[in-house]
Design a protein around this motif. Structure first.
Motif, short mmCIF file in Angstrom:
data_model
loop_
_atom_site.label_atom_id
_atom_site.label_comp_id
_atom_site.label_asym_id
_atom_site.label_seq_id
_atom_site.Cartn_x
_atom_site.Cartn_y
_atom_site.Cartn_z
N UNK A 273 -6.28 11.67 17.36
CA UNK A 273 -7.45 11.70 16.48
C UNK A 273 -7.47 10.50 15.55
N UNK A 274 -8.33 10.55 14.53
CA UNK A 274 -8.42 9.43 13.62
C UNK A 274 -7.12 9.26 12.85
N UNK A 275 -6.70 8.02 12.69
CA UNK A 275 -5.53 7.80 11.86
C UNK A 275 -5.75 6.57 11.00
N UNK A 276 -5.10 6.55 9.87
CA UNK A 276 -5.29 5.45 8.94
C UNK A 276 -3.95 5.01 8.40
N UNK A 277 -3.76 3.69 8.31
CA UNK A 277 -2.59 3.19 7.63
C UNK A 277 -2.93 3.07 6.16
N UNK A 278 -2.09 3.65 5.35
CA UNK A 278 -2.33 3.60 3.91
C UNK A 278 -1.12 2.98 3.22
N UNK A 279 -1.37 2.44 2.04
CA UNK A 279 -0.25 2.05 1.18
C UNK A 279 -0.29 2.95 -0.04
N UNK A 280 0.80 3.64 -0.25
CA UNK A 280 0.88 4.53 -1.40
C UNK A 280 1.05 3.66 -2.65
N UNK A 281 0.21 3.87 -3.64
CA UNK A 281 0.34 3.07 -4.86
C UNK A 281 0.96 3.86 -5.99
N UNK A 282 0.76 5.15 -5.94
CA UNK A 282 1.25 5.99 -7.02
C UNK A 282 1.65 7.31 -6.39
N UNK A 283 2.70 7.93 -6.93
CA UNK A 283 3.10 9.22 -6.40
C UNK A 283 3.83 9.09 -5.07
N UNK A 284 4.10 10.24 -4.48
CA UNK A 284 4.77 10.27 -3.19
C UNK A 284 3.90 11.07 -2.24
N UNK A 285 3.56 10.44 -1.13
CA UNK A 285 2.72 11.11 -0.14
C UNK A 285 3.60 11.94 0.77
#
Ligand code: GDP
Length: 487
Positions: A273-285
């Protein structure tokens, strides 16, 4: 115990002068060390959303506990700040070695960990150097950088400007420099290709001086590292300098906060399905988190790092590929974790509604058109145009479709791809098509839930294809339709 202005301000997370001015507005003459009457303190605390409990004969331990209950979120945030890895992008003129440098850094400094990782191009990667991590955006060129910036997104901390030693500053070098400066990111210049004959490091440094970014060893402030992406020379020093720069920037984030960050890129995988690369800037995903990003939402089903390894948690500055999205969010968009999946979905729907209203209002707004414009418009309609919003599975497909469409020759009708993106056909596409009187063409992609009914409602035509020649045939047909006098 007396309540002192200085301490009370700190407890509330207020600047002391702010508290003083508030107290003085109530007719007092407060200063840093004055005491505040209990009743006043209670009222002020309430105004700032705190409940002040006053324990007159409590044990010291109890007092401490009470003080802890009135923890200010800002204080809490500050206390939880921890150093985070820098996020770096590599900019520069074409052929000056951006890709080579990214590849070289990556292959030589893969984050140690369990073996078996296989390099995945997810738009960003992380390397380790002297036990510290550095995150690189690996979409070279400033298109990605500019796109993110256009959305007001600040993801990069450090820009490495690559300048080939045998070529010097070129137009795109200057453009990239301008972008970096406007974005206010720290700059490091990597003078690349020092191994080639004709390399002239001093010439590059002269050019830097002319641009007011003189190198450190020339009395300026710009960290400058001569490198050879091909031979590997200087690359270690470059990484060291990036870490040094990071230290100077004192990059920090709170890993305990609710996660938020930026979308680097997104695509559809028909298995996952849809997927996205993200960069976490704050907090912990974390796996299981509910996220909202504009009109999209996600329940994080799984996360993968840049070596395809399954990970459960991603602390600040980590790039991860997130599976579980409702659609494909745009690069540069911000996401944040919310309470639960239902809230995420609601927020995404609200945003869709808002966009729809904006689009309706824009369509309804009267337009002022001059006579010249009117004639120009008529002329333009006579040379008819088929406007297309194109959605594909991957960027490569976009190029293939573009080639086909550009190959269709007609004197009377032209094709204009007014937007093209990778991802599902979304409601937003329908709105855009409706406003622009365009058709939506999907290639190797599908429709997001609810798109069909919305398209019907707005009278928008959507065609999806799996085969490129069928796409070509259909577009020819649509172009012919535009010429049909009955329409
Ligand atoms: P980009 O367009 O900026 O990404 O540049 P590339 O990384 O694709 O490099 C362009 C060309 O320069 C390729 O043929 C590379 O092999 C070559 N190149 C890159 N870095 C170096 C280097 O340090 N020394 C030499 N001799 N060639 C290099």
């Amino acid at each position: 115990p007396p309540i002192i202005v200085r301490d009370f301000a700190a407890a509330l997370g207020l600047k002391p002068f702010k508290l003083i001015s508030e107290l003085n507005q109530q007719g007092g003459f407060a200063s840093m060390n004055s005491t505040i009457e209990e009743a006043v303190a209670v009222a002020v605390a309430e105004k700032h959303n705190f409940i002040l409990e006053i324990k007159h004969r409590g044990e010291p331990a109890e007092k401490k506990a009470a003080a802890q209950e009135e923890v200010d979120p800002e204080e809490e945030e500050k206390r939880n700040l921890q150093p985070r890895p820098p996020v770096v992008c590599i900019l520069g003129h074409v052929d000056h070695g951006k890709t080579s440098l990214l590849d070289r850094i990556r292959s030589a400094n893969v984050v140690s960990g369990e073996a078996g990782g296989i390099t995945q191009h997810i738009g960003a990667y992380q390397v380790e150097r002297s036990g510290r991590k550095i995150t690189f955006l690996d979409t070279p060129g400033h298109a990605a950088f500019t796109k993110m910036r256009a959305r007001g997104a600040h993801v990069t901390d450090v820009a490495v400007l690559v300048v080939a030693a045998d070529d010097g500053f070129m137009p795109q070098t200057d453009e990239a420099l301008k972008h970096a400066q406007e974005a206010g990111v720290a700059l490091i210049v990597a003078i690349n290709k020092i191994d080639v004959k004709g390399a002239n490091i001093d010439q590059v440094k002269t050019q830097m001086q002319q641009r007011n970014i003189a190198a450190e060893d020339w009395g300026g402030e710009t960290i400058t590292v001569p490198v050879s992406a091909l031979k590997g020379e200087g690359v270690d020093t470059l990484l060291e300098m990036i870490l040094l720069q990071a230290d100077m920037l004192e990059l920090q984030a709170n890993p305990k906060a609710e996660a938020s960050g930026l979308i680097v890129e997104s695509e559809i995988d028909f298995g996952r399905g849809p997927m996205a690369t993200v960069i976490v800037q704050r907090g912990t995903l974390k796996v299981g988190d509910a996220l909202v990003c504009g009109t999209h939402f996600a329940r994080v089903r799984a996360m993968f790092d840049d070596q395809g390894r399954n990970i459960k948690e991603a602390p600040p500055s980590t790039p991860v590929r997130v599976i579980g999205w409702s659609g494909t969010p745009d690069s540069g968009a911000t996401f944040r974790a919310v309470k639960n999946a239902r809230e995420a979905e609601n927020l995404a729907e609200e945003e869709q509604l808002r966009l729809r209203q904006v689009a309706t209002r824009a369509a309804a707004a009267p337009k002022e058109v001059s006579v010249d414009q009117l004639f120009a418009n008529i002329a333009a309609t006579q040379a008819r145009t088929l406007k297309v919003i194109l959605k594909t599975d991957v960027f490569g497909s976009t190029e293939a479709v573009r080639n086909v469409l550009e190959g269709i020759k007609s004197d009377k009708v032209s094709v204009d791809i007014i937007a093209n993106e990778v991802g599902l056909v979304t409601k937003n596409d329908v709105l855009m098509a409706s406003a622009a009187k365009a058709v939506v063409i999907g290639f190797h992609t599908k429709l997001e839930n609810g798109v069909t009914s919305m398209a019907k409602h707005h009278g928008v035509r959507i065609e999806t294809f799996e085969l490129i020649y069928e796409l070509g045939d259909k577009v020819r047909e649509m172009m012919a339709d535009l010429l049909d006098p009955d329409l």
